[in-house]
Design a protein around this motif. Structure first.
Motif: not given
Length: 287
Positions: A119-132, A245-251
């Motif tokens: 669950a943690l892996t899937e949620v994290t990957l979803c957030l990172l992919l959505f952000d990208s 421009y990124a919604p959440y992360f700054t990288h």
């Protein structure tokens, strides 16, 4: 909801999943995704409405207002008008499109919950992919005037953001982001519980990033290494109509040189200069 990958048993999450599955008729209803998205967005925004109402009367709360935005928070009338716009768009477009998507997806609910690690892996990957993908989409529409006018200018009517404005966008923008979020969970084969957590967390971050407050317990302050930008990060984008421009992360903004941070000791009018019409926002974003 997707059910494409095998699920291992989870002692920790199974009771939660069993409780949710007991309402399977509600969860599998084609109306549920649109309803829960609207209701959750409204519920998450209400605490910030309370801050907007109490802040001017309480110096302790008001000092957390981001200093670059207007002194007075959005009024109840502004909140109400925003709510009506969002409700009309959901009823007219989002609900019918969601019904169609749910018919195509034919969701099902597996008996077993995901493991905590999955669950943690899937949620994290979803957030990172959505952000990208959002970063690529967002920077593109800012640099193509026709796309900006069609899809994004409605959202940028708010130079000073407030929580409910997170979904105050054009129909085309709402639809594109809905399809993006749903496509990501399908692509990754997420367990339905992971999918629900991702969508709710996605909503919460959007609300928090538009709230207009830099609170000490905000998510971006709890996550280490300045990985998240928070409300100040996104407010700078709305004020200057460019950068961040990124919604959440700054990288991504750091990597592409679009990261900006307004110093707190500089007043907004010195940073913005002459106000330009919203139709010029796309050209501003290229500077």
């Amino acid at each position: 909801m997707n059910n494409t990958c095998p699920v291992g048993p989870s002692v920790a999450l199974q009771p939660v999943w069993d409780a949710l599955r007991s309402h399977d008729a509600l969860l599998l209803s084609p109306f549920f995704p649109a309803f829960i998205a609207f209701a959750a967005h409204l519920a998450m925004s209400l605490p910030f409405l309370a801050l907007d109402l109490l802040g001017p009367r309480c110096a302790t709360l008001h000092r957390y207002r981001i200093p670059r935005i207007r002194v007075q928070p959005a009024s109840v009338q502004v909140w109400w008008q925003c709510l009506l716009r969002i409700a009309r768009k959901h009823l007219a477009v989002i609900v019918p499109v969601t019904l169609l998507i749910q018919r195509v997806r034919t969701p099902s609910l597996p008996a077993e919950a995901p493991s905590c690690a999955r669950a943690l892996t899937e949620v994290t990957l979803c957030l990172l992919l959505f952000d990208s993908l959002y970063f690529a989409w967002h920077i593109s529409i800012h640099r193509v005037p026709q796309m900006f006018q069609l899809m994004h200018s409605a959202h940028h009517q708010h130079r000073d953001t407030f929580a409910l404005a997170a979904q105050d966008s054009s129909i085309w923008e709402l639809l594109s982001l809905q399809v993006l979020a749903l496509s990501i969970t399908a692509l990754l084969g997420c367990h339905p519980l992971s999918e629900v957590v991702f969508h709710l967390l996605n909503l919460w971050l959007a609300v928090e990033y538009h709230c207009g407050y830099d609170l000490p317990w905000a998510t971006h302050r709890l996550v280490p290494f300045h990985l998240l930008g928070g409300a100040p990060f996104h407010q700078a984008h709305h004020q200057l109509l460019r950068g961040n421009y990124a919604p959440y992360f700054t990288h991504w903004d750091h990597l592409f040189g679009t990261y900006l941070e307004i110093p707190k000791d500089r007043p907004a009018h010195l940073l913005l200069g002459k106000k330009k019409d919203l139709k010029d926002a796309a050209s501003i974003s290229r500077t």
